[in-house]
Design a protein around this motif. Structure first.
Motif, mmCIF file in Angstrom:
data_model
loop_
_atom_site.group_PDB
_atom_site.id
_atom_site.type_symbol
_atom_site.label_atom_id
_atom_site.label_comp_id
_atom_site.label_asym_id
_atom_site.label_seq_id
_atom_site.Cartn_x
_atom_site.Cartn_y
_atom_site.Cartn_z
ATOM 1 N N ASP A 81 47.132 66.493 24.922
ATOM 2 C CA ASP A 81 46.278 66.660 23.743
ATOM 3 C C ASP A 81 45.201 65.579 23.639
ATOM 4 O OD1 ASP A 81 47.870 68.783 23.111
ATOM 5 O OD2 ASP A 81 49.139 67.647 21.713
ATOM 6 N N ILE A 82 45.275 64.535 24.444
ATOM 7 C CA ILE A 82 44.340 63.416 24.371
ATOM 8 C C ILE A 82 43.247 63.613 25.413
ATOM 9 C CG2 ILE A 82 44.095 60.918 24.596
ATOM 10 C CD1 ILE A 82 47.071 60.734 23.842
ATOM 11 N N PRO A 83 41.959 63.554 24.993
ATOM 12 C CA PRO A 83 40.886 63.706 25.979
ATOM 13 C C PRO A 83 40.886 62.523 26.950
ATOM 14 C CG PRO A 83 39.981 63.168 23.828
ATOM 15 C CD PRO A 83 41.441 63.384 23.641
ATOM 16 N N ALA A 84 40.693 62.798 28.227
ATOM 17 C CA ALA A 84 40.791 61.770 29.260
ATOM 18 C C ALA A 84 39.435 61.304 29.766
ATOM 19 C CB ALA A 84 41.619 62.295 30.432
ATOM 20 N N ASP A 85 38.343 61.756 29.188
ATOM 21 C CA ASP A 85 37.028 61.300 29.641
ATOM 22 C C ASP A 85 36.758 59.907 29.084
ATOM 23 O OD1 ASP A 85 36.998 62.414 27.115
ATOM 24 O OD2 ASP A 85 34.861 62.876 27.197
ATOM 25 N N GLY A 86 36.332 58.988 29.914
ATOM 26 C CA GLY A 86 36.095 57.601 29.513
ATOM 27 C C GLY A 86 37.391 56.803 29.556
ATOM 28 N N ASP A 87 37.362 55.605 28.976
ATOM 29 C CA ASP A 87 38.546 54.749 28.941
ATOM 30 C C ASP A 87 39.502 55.234 27.861
ATOM 31 O OD1 ASP A 87 37.525 53.183 30.931
ATOM 32 O OD2 ASP A 87 36.667 51.697 29.562
ATOM 33 N N THR A 88 40.771 55.330 28.203
ATOM 34 C CA THR A 88 41.786 55.797 27.267
ATOM 35 C C THR A 88 42.924 54.786 27.242
ATOM 36 O OG1 THR A 88 41.251 58.083 27.774
ATOM 37 C CG2 THR A 88 43.317 57.688 26.662
ATOM 38 N N ASN A 89 43.341 54.408 26.043
ATOM 39 C CA ASN A 89 44.446 53.483 25.879
ATOM 40 C C ASN A 89 45.491 54.151 25.013
ATOM 41 O OD1 ASN A 89 46.096 51.296 25.739
ATOM 42 N ND2 ASN A 89 44.752 50.078 24.415
#
Length: 125
Positions: free
Chosen positions: A25-33
């Motif tokens: 459910d979390i978008p993975a484009d760019g930095d993800t923490n």
């Protein structure tokens, strides 16, 4: 049969009300923490340092030595009272500051200073 129906509904409701987090459910484009915490938030402080000051003044006296002695007694009383009022909080530092004595219009001298103290106060449990 009755036991089977009860256990089926118990299993169904426990699955239906379970809290889940899905990484899809979390978008993975760019930095993800991703951070999973339980209980206290890392930014919340339990204690805070408070810096206060008070004016300390002795009784007016004719002789300078007696005026300083009166200020010293007022300083000691202020320290004692501050410690008694802050039993639950921890006093980090306490001082009476630099004394200054002035001559008043009726030929008496009064010694005074500004006292400083730092204490840690409990913000939350």
């Amino acid at each position: 049969m009755k036991y089977f129906v009860i256990s089926f509904f118990t299993l169904f409701f426990s699955i239906a009300f379970a809290q889940t987090a899905n990484i899809r459910d979390i978008p993975a484009d760019g930095d993800t923490n991703i951070s999973i915490t339980k209980g206290q938030k890392p930014n919340e402080k339990k204690f805070e340092i408070v810096d206060q000051e008070n004016d300390i003044e002795g009784e007016p006296e004719v002789v300078l030595k007696e005026a300083r002695s009166s200020w010293k007694k007022a300083c000691d009383d202020w320290k004692k009272e501050t410690r008694e009022l802050n039993k639950e909080n921890q006093i980090i530092s306490i001082n009476c500051g630099k004394v200054s004595c002035e001559k008043t219009e009726n030929s008496t001298r009064t010694c005074k200073s500004t006292g400083h103290y730092k204490i840690t106060t409990k913000v939350r449990d």
